[in-house]
Scaffold this motif. Structure first.
Motif, short mmCIF file in Angstrom:
data_model
loop_
_atom_site.label_atom_id
_atom_site.label_comp_id
_atom_site.label_asym_id
_atom_site.label_seq_id
_atom_site.Cartn_x
_atom_site.Cartn_y
_atom_site.Cartn_z
N ASP A 46 -2.51 -2.16 12.02
CA ASP A 46 -2.24 -1.24 12.45
C ASP A 46 -0.86 -0.93 12.42
O ASP A 46 0.22 -0.15 12.80
CB ASP A 46 -2.16 -1.00 14.32
N LEU A 50 1.90 1.57 11.31
CA LEU A 50 3.51 2.02 12.09
C LEU A 50 4.12 2.14 11.84
O LEU A 50 6.02 2.78 11.34
CB LEU A 50 2.77 1.43 13.72
N TYR A 53 4.90 4.77 8.76
CA TYR A 53 5.28 5.86 8.81
C TYR A 53 6.40 5.46 9.38
O TYR A 53 6.95 6.73 9.45
CB TYR A 53 3.90 5.77 11.12
N ASP A 54 6.97 4.65 11.06
CA ASP A 54 8.53 4.94 11.03
C ASP A 54 10.05 5.16 10.18
O ASP A 54 10.79 5.95 9.76
CB ASP A 54 8.79 3.77 12.24
N PHE A 111 -3.25 6.73 16.63
CA PHE A 111 -2.19 6.92 16.61
C PHE A 111 -1.56 8.81 16.93
O PHE A 111 -0.58 8.34 16.39
CB PHE A 111 -1.48 6.67 14.84
N THR A 113 -1.15 10.39 19.35
CA THR A 113 0.48 10.42 20.00
C THR A 113 1.62 10.08 19.41
O THR A 113 2.12 11.56 19.52
CB THR A 113 0.15 9.66 21.30
N ARG A 114 1.66 9.27 18.46
CA ARG A 114 3.01 8.63 17.93
C ARG A 114 3.12 9.03 16.65
O ARG A 114 4.23 9.81 16.40
CB ARG A 114 2.81 7.22 17.41
N ILE A 115 2.14 10.07 15.95
CA ILE A 115 2.53 10.85 14.80
C ILE A 115 2.80 12.55 15.17
O ILE A 115 3.48 12.84 15.30
CB ILE A 115 0.86 11.02 14.35
N ALA A 117 4.26 12.96 18.27
CA ALA A 117 6.10 13.14 18.14
C ALA A 117 6.68 12.67 17.21
O ALA A 117 7.74 13.00 17.72
CB ALA A 117 6.23 11.45 19.32
N GLY A 118 6.38 11.75 16.35
CA GLY A 118 6.90 12.00 14.63
C GLY A 118 6.98 12.96 14.37
O GLY A 118 8.32 13.85 14.09
#
Length: 196
Positions: A46, A50, A53-54, A111, A113-115, A117-118
């Motif tokens: 994970d 991440l 992804y960032d 992920f 929510t994070r994706i 947002a990205g």
């Protein structure tokens, strides 16, 4: 084996196989190292995902900046179709882009929510950059629409072409791309009387 090499291998595997089918063991095998050695660089799959992804998000934004700085002086008749052509042509060869869009459409649940947002950050950034481009070139617009509306029309067309690029046959995609860009240019952009 460096941290960056592990990230490159993992990026390629995540982009091609997805999150579930990619394991630290398969990444380790391709890196010629044991799975346990990856833990000296990343605490988990994970955490590795991440970080990738960032980095992919940052790279997509940097590509937009680089592209606009290189082509930003062109007339909209040239700039708008060229952006679509060059940006979308990357989907076959750029693991960052493949990764970014694969997970924008199919985010692993943990992920999501994070994706989201990205993805929102990327879309907002695209809107900002294209609104600025249309504002700088108001004299090239035929439409009485605001630069904001022109940017939203163009980016809606762009979004549809991204989906077509991923799912249509090449022939259908090229037909749809040509028709959509021609319609947009004829509706919103004055003819360029000078050659770029």
């Amino acid at each position: 084996m460096t941290r960056q090499t592990i990230m490159q291998v993992a990026l390629r595997q995540f982009a091609k196989k997805g999150f579930e089918a990619t394991t630290l063991s398969t990444i380790g095998t391709e890196c010629a190292m044991k799975k346990q050695s990856i833990y000296s660089h990343f605490t988990s799959k994970d955490a590795l995902f991440l970080e990738i992804y960032d980095e992919a998000l940052k790279n997509e934004i940097a590509y937009i900046d680089m592209w606009i700085s290189r082509h930003g002086a062109n007339h909209l008749n040239t700039l708008l179709p060229t952006f679509v052509e060059e940006y979308l042509s990357r989907h076959l060869s750029d693991d960052d882009m493949t990764f970014f869009y694969r997970f924008a459409f199919y985010a692993p649940e943990q992920f999501k929510t994070r994706i989201e947002a990205g993805t929102e950050q990327f879309i907002s950034y695209l809107e900002e950059r294209f609104i600025a481009l249309f504002k700088e070139r108001m004299e090239q617009l035929t439409s009485t629409s605001s630069p904001e509306a022109c940017a939203l029309h163009y980016l809606t067309l762009f979004d549809g072409l991204i989906v077509g690029c991923l799912y249509d046959s090449p022939k259908r995609f090229n037909q749809r791309k040509s028709a959509a860009l021609d319609l947009f240019i004829h509706a919103f952009v004055k003819e360029n009387l000078l050659i770029d």
